[in-house]
Write a protein that holds these residues in place. Structure first.
Motif, PDB file in Angstrom:
ATOM      1  N   PRO A 128      17.261   9.201  88.349  1.00 45.03           N
ATOM      2  CA  PRO A 128      15.900   8.858  88.777  1.00 45.03           C
ATOM      3  C   PRO A 128      15.332   9.825  89.808  1.00 45.03           C
ATOM      4  O   PRO A 128      14.184  10.240  89.712  1.00 45.03           O
ATOM      5  N   CYS A 129      16.169  10.212  90.806  1.00 43.08           N
ATOM      6  CA  CYS A 129      15.646  11.089  91.868  1.00 43.08           C
ATOM      7  C   CYS A 129      15.144  12.424  91.327  1.00 43.08           C
ATOM      8  O   CYS A 129      14.228  13.008  91.889  1.00 43.08           O
ATOM      9  N   SER A 130      15.768  12.901  90.255  1.00 46.58           N
ATOM     10  CA  SER A 130      15.375  14.211  89.762  1.00 46.58           C
ATOM     11  C   SER A 130      14.012  14.157  89.083  1.00 46.58           C
ATOM     12  O   SER A 130      13.117  14.941  89.387  1.00 46.58           O
ATOM     13  N   TYR A 131      13.802  13.184  88.178  1.00 49.49           N
ATOM     14  CA  TYR A 131      12.473  13.165  87.554  1.00 49.49           C
ATOM     15  C   TYR A 131      11.424  12.539  88.469  1.00 49.49           C
ATOM     16  O   TYR A 131      10.233  12.757  88.312  1.00 49.49           O
ATOM     17  N   LYS A 136       6.414  13.195  91.429  1.00 44.29           N
ATOM     18  CA  LYS A 136       5.614  13.159  92.665  1.00 44.29           C
ATOM     19  C   LYS A 136       4.897  14.491  92.884  1.00 44.29           C
ATOM     20  O   LYS A 136       3.714  14.524  93.198  1.00 44.29           O
ATOM     21  N   ARG A 137       5.659  15.593  92.707  1.00 49.97           N
ATOM     22  CA  ARG A 137       5.041  16.912  92.938  1.00 49.97           C
ATOM     23  C   ARG A 137       3.859  17.127  91.989  1.00 49.97           C
ATOM     24  O   ARG A 137       2.811  17.613  92.381  1.00 49.97           O
ATOM     25  N   TYR A 138       4.046  16.742  90.717  1.00 46.55           N
ATOM     26  CA  TYR A 138       2.977  16.943  89.740  1.00 46.55           C
ATOM     27  C   TYR A 138       1.752  16.102  90.121  1.00 46.55           C
ATOM     28  O   TYR A 138       0.624  16.617  90.147  1.00 46.55           O
ATOM     29  N   LEU A 139       1.970  14.808  90.400  1.00 48.03           N
ATOM     30  CA  LEU A 139       0.821  13.928  90.672  1.00 48.03           C
ATOM     31  C   LEU A 139       0.077  14.324  91.946  1.00 48.03           C
ATOM     32  O   LEU A 139      -1.150  14.303  91.985  1.00 48.03           O
ATOM     33  N   MET A 140       0.841  14.711  92.975  1.00 48.46           N
ATOM     34  CA  MET A 140       0.180  15.149  94.218  1.00 48.46           C
ATOM     35  C   MET A 140      -0.717  16.351  93.913  1.00 48.46           C
ATOM     36  O   MET A 140      -1.865  16.413  94.324  1.00 48.46           O
TER      37      MET A 140
END
Ligand code: AMP
Ligand code: FES
Ligand code: ZN
Ligand code: ZN
Length: 306
Positions: A128-131, A136-140
């Motif tokens: 989970p932490c990897s995706y 998060k990076r993409y949505l931000m």
């Protein structure tokens, strides 16, 4: 009783690196000055920037928002509800309360509403932490780009950065090392990413947010248990306790020797689905979440250009 080095009042914090005791007023000033210096040293912000602060509900993001506000910067906040059960609900509620108390506009994205599932609710071999990190990076970034923000500040601190650095050195992940640092420059459809708390430890930040009457989420995400970064953090803490200042020297030495880890010249394509920068035909976000049309994260924001 220990007394403040500057005014002689009762000490609020006794620090080991630098070695000094400070009262509440001077401790706050010390932390905010340190953040301001980091912002200037790495040229993180300039006139005309539109800044978005990513808030998780935790102490680091809260400290980032508090300090930037106290230093007079203008910005809005973004919280992403990751759909991790009660943890995400609590994080969203606390983020709302924090921004209300600070008088800052908060935008909220809900992963489940956007892609149909939360973190931990998809069948995949990936941890989970990897995706979650990729998501998060993409949505931000997508939110920033869709809404005219060119800079995103996160609450990554010295403990996060040294644990990350140690992990990547232990495994010789040269690729990650080349992109490690207090700031990632902006490029086409990529907002600049800045880490104003780059030189502050967890302890510094806890002491700073305790000065203000604003709540934050204390619990870690349930998927973080057993994460390697926690182990590296413990080892580094032991070293720091015996030899104060080691963590700061570790990142500063790394930045001085950055040429040892040159970044590859990667030519990014445009994702066939969303049009965002991508290594392959389809970006990792659209591929992972099986999207066939781009997310539109545009909201109604009136930017004051005066
Ligand atoms: P983490 O990756 O959880 O250590 O968080 C590092 C930083 O990323 C935080 O200090 C926030 O600035 C940002 N961040 C983490 N989770 C969220 C979230 N759910 N929504 C918005 N920003 C987040
Ligand atoms: Fe993303 Fe824990 S916050 S998996
Ligand atoms: Zn003082
Ligand atoms: Zn895409």
């Amino acid at each position: 009783m220990r007394r403040c080095k500057f005014c002689g009042d009762e000490a609020y914090v006794v620090m080991r690196s630098p070695k000094m005791a400070l009262c509440r007023v001077h401790y706050r000033e010390f932390v905010e000055r340190k953040i301001e210096r980091v912002i200037h040293r790495y040229k993180m912000l300039k006139e005309g920037d539109r800044l978005l602060v990513a808030v998780s509900g935790g102490k680091d993001a809260l400290a980032t928002a508090l300090a930037l506000k106290n230093l007079g910067y203008e910005f809005e906040c973004l919280h992403i509800n990751l759909g991790i059960g009660e943890h995400s609900q609590l994080s969203e509620n606390i983020s709302r309360e924090q921004c209300e108390k600070l008088g800052i506009k908060l935008h909220i994205l809900n992963l489940r509403e956007l892609v149909g599932a939360g973190i931990g609710e998809v069948r995949t071999r990936r941890a989970p932490c990897s995706y979650c990190g990729m998501t998060k990076r993409y949505l931000m970034n997508k939110f920033a780009v869709d809404n005219g923000f060119n800079v995103i500040a996160t609450g990554h601190n010295l403990d996060d950065e040294t644990a990350f650095l140690m992990g990547n050195l232990l495994h010789w992940n040269l690729n990650y090392l080349s992109r490690q640092g207090p700031m990632l420059s902006e490029s086409d459809k990529m907002a600049r990413r800045i880490k104003p708390l780059y030189e502050l430890t967890n302890e510094d930040i806890e002491n700073y947010v305790r000065l203000f009457d604003v709540p934050y989420v204390h619990e870690r995400c349930p998927y973080s248990a057993g994460a390697k970064s926690i182990l590296y953090g413990k080892v580094l803490k032991e070293v720091e306790d015996k030899s104060p200042g080691t963590k700061l020297n570790f990142v500063k030495g790394f930045l001085k020797n950055r040429e040892l880890f040159p970044s590859e010249d990667i030519v990014l394509k445009e994702c066939r689905v969303c049009g965002m920068p991508s290594l392959g035909e389809v970006c990792s976000f659209c591929r992972f979440w099986n999207l066939n049309k781009p997310l539109n994260l545009k909201v109604n924001i009136v930017h004051d250009d005066s």
